[in-house]
Scaffold this motif. Structure first.
Motif, short mmCIF file in Angstrom:
data_model
loop_
_atom_site.label_atom_id
_atom_site.label_comp_id
_atom_site.label_asym_id
_atom_site.label_seq_id
_atom_site.Cartn_x
_atom_site.Cartn_y
_atom_site.Cartn_z
N UNK A 99 -11.80 -22.75 -13.22
CA UNK A 99 -10.90 -21.60 -13.15
C UNK A 99 -11.69 -20.30 -13.34
N UNK A 100 -11.32 -19.30 -12.54
CA UNK A 100 -12.00 -18.00 -12.61
C UNK A 100 -11.08 -16.94 -12.04
N UNK A 101 -11.48 -15.69 -12.21
CA UNK A 101 -10.77 -14.56 -11.62
C UNK A 101 -11.68 -13.87 -10.61
N UNK A 102 -11.08 -13.42 -9.52
CA UNK A 102 -11.79 -12.53 -8.60
C UNK A 102 -10.84 -11.40 -8.23
N UNK A 103 -11.38 -10.23 -7.94
CA UNK A 103 -10.54 -9.06 -7.74
C UNK A 103 -10.81 -8.38 -6.41
N UNK A 104 -9.79 -7.69 -5.94
CA UNK A 104 -9.85 -6.88 -4.72
C UNK A 104 -9.23 -5.52 -5.06
N UNK A 105 -9.81 -4.45 -4.55
CA UNK A 105 -9.29 -3.11 -4.83
C UNK A 105 -8.97 -2.39 -3.53
N UNK A 106 -7.79 -1.80 -3.48
CA UNK A 106 -7.38 -0.96 -2.36
C UNK A 106 -7.26 0.46 -2.87
N UNK A 107 -8.00 1.37 -2.25
CA UNK A 107 -8.03 2.77 -2.71
C UNK A 107 -7.16 3.65 -1.83
N UNK A 108 -7.00 4.90 -2.29
CA UNK A 108 -6.34 5.92 -1.48
C UNK A 108 -4.83 5.86 -1.46
N UNK A 109 -4.19 5.42 -2.55
CA UNK A 109 -2.73 5.34 -2.58
C UNK A 109 -2.11 6.51 -3.32
N UNK A 110 -2.87 7.61 -3.48
CA UNK A 110 -2.33 8.80 -4.15
C UNK A 110 -1.15 9.36 -3.37
N UNK A 111 -0.18 9.87 -4.11
CA UNK A 111 0.97 10.48 -3.46
C UNK A 111 0.70 11.93 -3.10
N UNK A 112 -0.35 12.55 -3.72
CA UNK A 112 -0.67 13.94 -3.42
C UNK A 112 -1.27 14.05 -2.04
N UNK A 113 -1.18 15.24 -1.38
CA UNK A 113 -1.79 15.43 -0.06
C UNK A 113 -3.28 15.11 -0.11
N UNK A 114 -3.76 14.48 0.93
CA UNK A 114 -5.17 14.12 0.98
C UNK A 114 -5.43 12.70 0.55
N UNK A 115 -4.41 12.02 -0.03
CA UNK A 115 -4.60 10.63 -0.40
C UNK A 115 -4.34 9.74 0.81
N UNK A 116 -5.38 9.36 1.51
CA UNK A 116 -5.26 8.56 2.72
C UNK A 116 -5.76 7.17 2.44
N UNK B 58 0.84 -1.21 0.00
CA UNK B 58 0.00 0.00 0.00
C UNK B 58 0.87 1.26 0.00
N UNK B 59 2.10 1.15 -0.52
CA UNK B 59 2.94 2.33 -0.65
C UNK B 59 2.33 3.29 -1.66
N UNK B 60 2.67 4.57 -1.53
CA UNK B 60 2.08 5.61 -2.36
C UNK B 60 2.48 5.45 -3.83
N UNK B 61 1.56 5.85 -4.70
CA UNK B 61 1.79 5.80 -6.15
C UNK B 61 2.02 7.21 -6.70
N UNK B 62 2.81 7.29 -7.78
CA UNK B 62 3.00 8.56 -8.46
C UNK B 62 1.70 8.99 -9.14
N UNK B 63 1.52 10.29 -9.38
CA UNK B 63 0.31 10.76 -10.08
C UNK B 63 0.13 10.05 -11.41
N UNK B 64 -1.11 9.66 -11.70
CA UNK B 64 -1.43 8.99 -12.96
C UNK B 64 -1.14 7.51 -12.97
N UNK B 65 -0.65 6.96 -11.84
CA UNK B 65 -0.27 5.55 -11.81
C UNK B 65 -1.28 4.70 -11.02
#
Length: 263
Positions: free
Chosen positions: A210-227, A121-128
């Protein structure tokens, strides 16, 4: 008046000293549960308490907020007591301040198991965006392709591949390693900016589940306010003001009151 000043100063000092002696809050982790075993709904118990009921295959639940420590995790048929385990792990260590996915899945040989994965869950660069693909199916080594091109190659159960990519939509599929033989997919994935999308290959090749299932983790923006939120790792913060600032204020008030009394 002197008595009032002394009382105020002493009270503030007592608050500061009390906060100085308050023990630190226990670090917690957020634990999501992924059900990747086909054909069997389950109840999930954590240390003897039911945490999830009638948990269906292919679903992701949580996150559960667990303090750092050791846990017994048991899966049963819906309605069965914790003593009638289908699958169990004793003394599973949960570190503090982590984001974890606990996956019930089939091993390469088809036997059921529980595998913990620590999520990045490390921060991502903008647009990534971050794409993580995990092989948790009863199947041989695979390549994972995005837009028809291999992104992760020769991934075996229970390994993962991870990459930070430009945010956007991508068509992904799973092929047998070194071939163009599609085993799963294709599936359209929306890689949102500042998110981690985790894709699990689940089921059994032999049983054609066989199948796919997904999980999403939000809030990894590097800009201020990305919690980090949703499935992001959190730690209990305690009082909103730093304890040392409040304690210092109390000590300052004590000193100020004593000086005024001396005068």
């Amino acid at each position: 008046m002197r008595f009032i000043r002394l009382a105020v100063a002493a009270g503030a000092g007592a608050i500061g000293l009390a906060l100085l002696s308050t023990p630190a809050y226990a670090a917690t982790s957020q634990v999501s549960v992924v059900h990747g075993i086909p054909g069997q709904a389950v109840d999930v118990y954590v240390n003897g308490d039911k945490a999830l009921s009638d948990f269906q295959p292919g679903k992701v639940a949580g996150p559960l907020k667990l303090e750092e420590g050791s846990y017994d995790i048991v899966l049963t048929k819906p309605g069965d007591p914790v003593s009638s385990a289908l699958l169990k792990v004793d003394n599973a260590e949960v570190p503090g301040g982590a984001n974890i996915s606990l996956v019930a899945h089939l091993k390469a040989d088809g036997d059921p198991t529980l595998t913990p994965f620590v999520n990045d869950i490390s921060k991502l660069d903008p647009g990534q965006a971050r794409l993580i693909v995990r092989h948790t199916a009863a199947a041989p080594a695979v390549d994972i392709r995005a837009g028809g091109k291999p992104v992760f190659e020769d991934v075996t159960n229970p390994k993962e591949g991870k990459a930070d990519l430009p945010a956007g939509s991508v068509s992904a599929d799973v092929v047998l390693a070194g071939t163009d033989t599609v085993a799963i997919g294709p599936a359209d994935l929306n890689l949102g900016e500042g998110t981690a999308t985790i894709v699990y290959a689940i089921g059994s090749a032999e049983d054609e589940t066989l199948a796919l299932t997904t999980q999403t983790i939000k809030g990894l923006h590097s800009a201020p306010g990305g919690v980090p939120s949703g499935s992001g790792g959190l730690t209990d913060q305690g009082p909103s003001a730093p304890w040392y600032a409040v304690a210092a204020l109390g000590l300052i008030l004590v000193t100020f009151g004593i000086r005024r009394l001396a005068r």
